[in-house]
Design a protein around this motif. Structure first.
Motif, PDB file in Angstrom:
ATOM      1  N   ARG A   1      52.306  88.790  72.982  1.00 46.45           N
ATOM      2  CA  ARG A   1      52.244  89.273  74.361  1.00 46.45           C
ATOM      3  C   ARG A   1      52.428  88.137  75.357  1.00 46.45           C
ATOM      4  N   PHE A   2      52.076  86.927  74.970  1.00 43.69           N
ATOM      5  CA  PHE A   2      52.190  85.730  75.784  1.00 43.69           C
ATOM      6  C   PHE A   2      51.504  85.912  77.136  1.00 43.69           C
ATOM      7  N   THR A   3      50.214  86.204  77.055  1.00 39.00           N
ATOM      8  CA  THR A   3      49.402  86.363  78.265  1.00 39.00           C
ATOM      9  C   THR A   3      48.069  85.667  78.043  1.00 39.00           C
ATOM     10  N   LEU A   4      47.441  85.243  79.127  1.00 39.05           N
ATOM     11  CA  LEU A   4      46.113  84.652  79.057  1.00 39.05           C
ATOM     12  C   LEU A   4      45.072  85.735  78.807  1.00 39.05           C
ATOM     13  N   PRO A   5      44.003  85.412  78.082  1.00 35.35           N
ATOM     14  CA  PRO A   5      42.935  86.401  77.901  1.00 35.35           C
ATOM     15  C   PRO A   5      42.134  86.579  79.185  1.00 35.35           C
ATOM     16  N   ALA A   6      41.361  87.636  79.219  1.00 30.60           N
ATOM     17  CA  ALA A   6      40.560  87.918  80.418  1.00 30.60           C
ATOM     18  C   ALA A   6      39.451  86.887  80.591  1.00 30.60           C
ATOM     19  N   ARG A   7      38.988  86.319  79.484  1.00 28.60           N
ATOM     20  CA  ARG A   7      37.879  85.372  79.557  1.00 28.60           C
ATOM     21  C   ARG A   7      38.345  84.022  79.025  1.00 28.60           C
ATOM     22  N   LEU A   8      38.084  82.985  79.791  1.00 26.63           N
ATOM     23  CA  LEU A   8      38.437  81.622  79.404  1.00 26.63           C
ATOM     24  C   LEU A   8      37.209  80.895  78.870  1.00 26.63           C
ATOM     25  N   GLU A   9      37.466  79.828  78.089  1.00 27.74           N
ATOM     26  CA  GLU A   9      36.390  79.072  77.456  1.00 27.74           C
ATOM     27  C   GLU A   9      36.151  77.764  78.198  1.00 27.74           C
ATOM     28  N   GLU A  10      34.921  77.283  78.116  1.00 28.02           N
ATOM     29  CA  GLU A  10      34.596  75.972  78.670  1.00 28.02           C
ATOM     30  C   GLU A  10      35.341  74.903  77.878  1.00 28.02           C
ATOM     31  N   GLY A  11      35.924  73.945  78.604  1.00 26.31           N
ATOM     32  CA  GLY A  11      36.758  72.949  77.941  1.00 26.31           C
ATOM     33  C   GLY A  11      36.268  71.523  78.023  1.00 26.31           C
ATOM     34  N   LYS A  12      35.016  71.308  78.456  1.00 28.05           N
ATOM     35  CA  LYS A  12      34.532  69.939  78.637  1.00 28.05           C
ATOM     36  C   LYS A  12      34.434  69.177  77.320  1.00 28.05           C
ATOM     37  N   GLU A  13      34.239  69.856  76.209  1.00 26.02           N
ATOM     38  CA  GLU A  13      34.141  69.194  74.916  1.00 26.02           C
ATOM     39  C   GLU A  13      35.491  69.093  74.205  1.00 26.02           C
ATOM     40  N   LYS A  14      36.540  69.591  74.847  1.00 25.59           N
ATOM     41  CA  LYS A  14      37.814  69.705  74.142  1.00 25.59           C
ATOM     42  C   LYS A  14      38.985  69.081  74.887  1.00 25.59           C
ATOM     43  N   CYS A  15      38.854  68.896  76.195  1.00 27.47           N
ATOM     44  CA  CYS A  15      39.978  68.480  77.021  1.00 27.47           C
ATOM     45  C   CYS A  15      39.496  67.474  78.058  1.00 27.47           C
ATOM     46  N   PRO A  16      40.301  66.505  78.421  1.00 28.68           N
ATOM     47  CA  PRO A  16      39.887  65.555  79.458  1.00 28.68           C
ATOM     48  C   PRO A  16      39.868  66.212  80.832  1.00 28.68           C
ATOM     49  N   TYR A  17      39.027  65.703  81.701  1.00 24.86           N
ATOM     50  CA  TYR A  17      38.954  66.194  83.080  1.00 24.86           C
ATOM     51  C   TYR A  17      40.057  65.594  83.935  1.00 24.86           C
ATOM     52  N   ASP A  18      40.516  64.400  83.553  1.00 24.82           N
ATOM     53  CA  ASP A  18      41.480  63.645  84.345  1.00 24.82           C
ATOM     54  C   ASP A  18      42.858  63.758  83.701  1.00 24.82           C
ATOM     55  N   PRO A  19      43.883  64.210  84.433  1.00 22.88           N
ATOM     56  CA  PRO A  19      45.226  64.337  83.825  1.00 22.88           C
ATOM     57  C   PRO A  19      45.844  63.017  83.417  1.00 22.88           C
ATOM     58  N   SER A  20      45.350  61.907  83.938  1.00 21.38           N
ATOM     59  CA  SER A  20      45.915  60.607  83.586  1.00 21.38           C
ATOM     60  C   SER A  20      45.231  59.952  82.396  1.00 21.38           C
ATOM     61  N   ARG A  21      44.168  60.546  81.876  1.00 22.06           N
ATOM     62  CA  ARG A  21      43.457  59.967  80.740  1.00 22.06           C
ATOM     63  C   ARG A  21      44.261  60.119  79.450  1.00 22.06           C
ATOM     64  N   GLY A  22      44.176  59.082  78.608  1.00 18.76           N
ATOM     65  CA  GLY A  22      44.785  59.198  77.291  1.00 18.76           C
ATOM     66  C   GLY A  22      44.091  60.279  76.479  1.00 18.76           C
TER      67      GLY A  22
END
Length: 887
Positions: A189-210
């Motif tokens: 379907r290529f659509t976002l789900p209705a509910r999103l997950e917290e991403g602090k443990e999985k993704c950097p907050y800063d787009p410039s971070r390695g």
């Protein structure tokens, strides 16, 4: 680099290998660096690299070859204007840097700023893509802005992670204006789900971070700095046993900047029942002794490789929910402080034991005056050897790491659970004794360094900053497999190279972006025979092979491109047809063409010059590795030592020609012992002007005198035209105030200086006469015609419409006599023009009437009536407003 980038090879050289830059601006720096840089800069860069190699030898880093041997020159240079077969995709987003290729499905997923795209892998530009818009909410963007973040770059949702989660879903994470979020996407379907997950443990907050991440058997393995005040960490999520790193009493990572992560399936066919491992590559601040050889005041940054075991579940009492298998070792490229790691890619030959890593490095901060890159190759066996060697220990007294020579508990700390461990009762990491876990906490760093294959770099490139790598393994016609490297630069170029026994041969350098920008991501597709390039402005699909660029057998063979071979008539992609009858020589690059197949039968070009003039005989060398060889009447023209002959990369320049310089010239490109004919000229040197030219002149003139006379004629013509314009202006002013008949001709009511003039259409003559018949009682009529304003540039003397000028204007002077020059001399330098060229002067207008003026021009009645007519016709005006310059 966009637009008309000068040819990087346009410079004459006094001798082979010593380019001399041409005068004027040298243009923007090119990634190759070799063509544009003068001898001083080239020598300085070489000296610095040689110094680095000398220091490397002193410090115990031997190298068998010099820096000049390691610095490969790209064979051909392809500018942005010469690109062909490249497809581009760009939406309304930026930063198309997260790429996921599913080759069998024919889909290329792209994570950008505020959007995720699903592109057709066979043609990314066909318009059939699907889009998920995933912008940060206004509330989060406002919160990001209030925290002092950059609203132009940081307060957006930058998609940093995008991988396949299972057979039905993709998993993605974004920075979401410094509030990271993740989501599982239904791939169909290529659509976002209705509910999103917290991403602090999985993704950097800063787009410039390695940042780097992998999904392995359903578990998410990521490495970055997850929060503003947190330390860099390697974590596992989406797993029944989430893990992270130990922070006390020693930090396992020291300001780490992560680059890449690689899964190695070491459990497959393992005789000892070993575990799969995830390897992490990063740069961090060094803590070892003698950290900086050049500048003791600065803390050095070094490259590292670390590993964890996939089956690690943490300790039972010590290191609970922490890694028990974390170890790290230094990654060296054997030139001191080429330690800023930029990119890593891997290949295996069908088994994990054959895995090799390719890594690109740039110079650290200690080398501020020089830009260079290095590429090294590492075997998995060397990485394993380092992790099986001695440990290091932190000394509180010196605050440095040094070798640990004490006792090591069993089973070996940091190792994965194997069959031997299980026989001893250690079935998981939670069964390990406390002594082993305590040792792991205090000894994460290994003493042995991971050395590159062959003991030296594959490539050291001056004046280039490699930003990312990709590698492909190609089976050539000789039965051997060759690794082809694709190296993106920080200014929008792509280097394609093949790894040979003798080193790295750079096949070509291609300018893939018109505007300089870093190449961020490279992905190779075997099925589509394409390379996908991700950057800030969009995604490019570049063919792996561009064999059509090689027009002859020698050119095809000399390219040494494993993707290309000669079929007897053209250079073809080896994957496009049966290999029978194809010719290729990747290793040697000079065998396979039959006798005479390298010679091109070119038409002769005639050149005629006067004695004492200069002549340039162009010879285009497509190869930067070729040497130009000139033959004059069968004898080779030396490249140096001749006062009047200068051999350059653009051709042969003959200065102050003499009769003995006439003859037949042939230009050959010589490369790896092969010669290819590139140009042929027949040069004639005339002792004096031809008779026809001499008869046209008043007397015998030399070439310099003729040129001087021509200049006088040009200047005189210009002066005459200026005087003519002045006379025209005076006459028109006089005519406008001369009373010959009733009424006045005016252009309109008095207005400020910046008002626009209105014109009367050419059809006013007919309408004026109809008006005269209908309104006989009024004394307004202009049967003699209307005023016409003709805007435009001043026509040249050859094209001025003399018949349309007013009768009182004197006719223009006769055109100047033909210049006393012979026929155009084909000396390649360019003769003086034979006619006066159009000049870029101010525009003027020509005032013209259909019939001679006879009425007086000072009556007020005509002004009033003309204003009424213009008022009635202002809505049907046919003539456009004149521009200000025309008036």
């Amino acid at each position: 680099m966009a637009g008309s980038t000068p040819d990087p090879r346009s410079a004459f050289q006094e001798g082979p290998g010593e380019p001399v830059p041409s005068s004027g601006s040298a243009g923007p720096p090119q990634p190759g660096g070799h063509p544009r840089r003068g001898p001083g800069k080239m020598l300085g860069g070489t000296v610095r690299v040689l110094t680095a190699l000398l220091v490397a030898a002193v410090m115990g880093y031997p190298s068998r070859r010099s820096a000049t041997d390691l610095d490969a020159t790209p064979r051909t240079t392809v500018t942005f204007d010469e690109l062909s077969g490249v497809r581009r995709f760009s939406g309304h987003s930026l930063n198309y840097t997260t790429l996921l290729l599913e080759d069998e499905r024919g889909i290329l997923y792209v994570g950008a700023r505020g959007a995720i795209f699903a592109l057709n892998a066979s043609n990314v530009a066909d318009g059939s893509h699907r889009t998920i818009h995933w912008e940060a909410s206004p509330e989060k963007r406002l919160d990001c802005l209030q925290k002092g973040r950059n609203n132009k770059t940081e307060c957006f949702n930058h998609v940093r992670f995008l991988q396949r989660l299972n057979s039905t879903h993709l998993y993605t994470c974004g920075t979401y204006a410094f509030h990271p979020l993740c989501a599982a996407i239904d791939a169909d379907r290529f659509t976002l789900p209705a509910r999103l997950e917290e991403g602090k443990e999985k993704c950097p907050y800063d787009p410039s971070r390695g940042y780097t991440g992998l999904i392995v058997d359903g578990g998410l393995y990521t490495a970055t700095r997850y929060e503003f005040r947190s330390l860099p960490d390697i974590r596992r999520n989406l797993h029944q046993r989430p893990l992270k790193m130990e922070e006390s009493p020693l930090h396992w990572l020291n300001d780490a900047d992560f680059v890449a992560s690689v899964l190695v399936r070491e459990s497959k066919d393992s005789p000892v029942g070993d575990d799969d491992k995830i390897y992490y590559f990063f740069t961090e601040r060094a803590g070892e002794e003698t950290t900086s050889f050049f500048d003791k005041s600065q803390v050095a940054r070094v490259a590292r490789v670390a590993r964890v075991c996939k089956s690690d579940v943490g300790g039972k009492k010590i290191l609970q929910r922490k890694w028990t298998s974390f170890m790290k070792a230094r990654l060296v490229c054997y030139i001191p402080y080429y330690e800023v790691l930029r990119s890593v890619c891997s290949l295996d030959g069908g088994s994990w034991a054959s895995t090799v890593f390719y890594a690109a490095f740039t110079l650290s901060a200690q080398w501020r005056t020089m830009e260079a890159s290095a590429v090294c190759r590492y075997n998995i066996s060397e990485v394993q050897r380092a992790f099986e060697g001695p440990y290091m220990e932190y000394q509180d007294s010196s605050r440095k790491w040094s070798r640990y020579d004490g006792a090591v508990p069993e089973p070996r700390p940091g190792s994965c659970i194997t069959d031997g461990s299980r026989r001893r009762g250690f079935n998981s990491s939670q069964d390990l004794p406390n002594s082993v876990l305590d040792f792991v906490k205090l000894h994460p760093l290994m003493f042995e360094e991971v050395q590159p294959a062959g003991g030296e770099p594959l490539l050291v490139k001056r004046s280039v900053a490699y930003s990312c790598l990709a590698v492909d393994r190609v089976r050539a016609l000789d039965g051997r497999s060759y690794d082809v490297l694709f190296m993106g630069t920080g200014d929008g170029w792509l280097h394609k190279a093949v790894v040979l026994d003798s080193g790295v041969h750079i096949i070509e350098e291609v300018q893939v972006f018109g505007e300089p920008q870093p190449v961020e991501t490279l992905v190779v597709s075997h099925k589509q025979r394409s390379l996908y390039v991700g950057a800030a402005s969009g995604v490019l699909q570049v063919p792996l092979a561009s064999c059509a660029r090689y027009s002859s057998c020698y050119d095809c063979i000399l390219a040494r491109d494993p993707y290309c071979a000669w079929d007897g008539r053209a250079c073809r992609d080896t994957a496009s047809r049966d290999s029978t009858g194809l010719v290729q020589d990747v290793q040697g690059g000079n065998a396979g063409c039959w006798s005479g197949s390298g010679r091109s039968f070119l038409p002769w070009k005639n050149r005629t010059v006067l004695r004492g003039d200069d002549v340039l005989l162009p010879c285009d060398q497509r190869s930067n590795l070729a040497r130009a060889v000139w033959l004059l009447n069968g004898s080779e023209v030396p490249g140096a030592g001749q006062e009047r002959l200068r051999v350059g990369v653009d051709g042969l320049l003959v200065t102050d020609t003499l009769p003995e310089h006439g003859g037949e010239y042939r230009c050959y490109g010589e490369e790896r012992g092969l010669r290819t004919l590139l140009a042929a000229y027949s040069l004639s040197v005339l002792p004096e002007l031809p008779r026809a030219a001499a008869a046209a002149t008043a007397g015998p003139h030399t070439a310099s005198q003729v040129a001087g006379d021509a200049k006088v004629v040009y200047v005189s013509t210009i002066v005459v035209l200026v005087v003519l314009c002045a006379v025209l202006g005076i006459v028109l002013l006089y005519v406008s105030c001369l009373e010959k008949r009733k009424g006045k001709y005016v252009l309109g009511e008095p207005r400020p200086a910046n008002a626009e003039l209105q014109t009367v259409s050419a059809s006013c003559l007919r309408k004026g006469r109809e008006k005269e018949e209908e309104e006989d009682e009024e004394e307004l009529a202009y049967p003699d015609g209307c005023l016409r304003i003709i805007p435009g540039e001043a026509p040249t003397a050859a094209t001025s419409p003399v018949k349309e000028l007013p009768a009182v204007v004197p006719p223009p002077p006769l055109p100047p006599p033909p210049l006393p020059l012979p026929a155009e001399l084909t000396n390649g330098v360019g003769a003086l023009p034979s006619v006066l060229r159009k000049m870029n002067g101010n525009s003027y207008m020509l005032l013209q009437q259909d019939e001679p003026l006879a009425s007086p021009l000072c009556s007020a009645s005509f002004t009033e009536e003309l204003s009424k007519i213009l008022e009635k016709r202002k809505h049907t005006q046919l003539v456009e407003k004149l521009d200000e310059s025309s008036v």
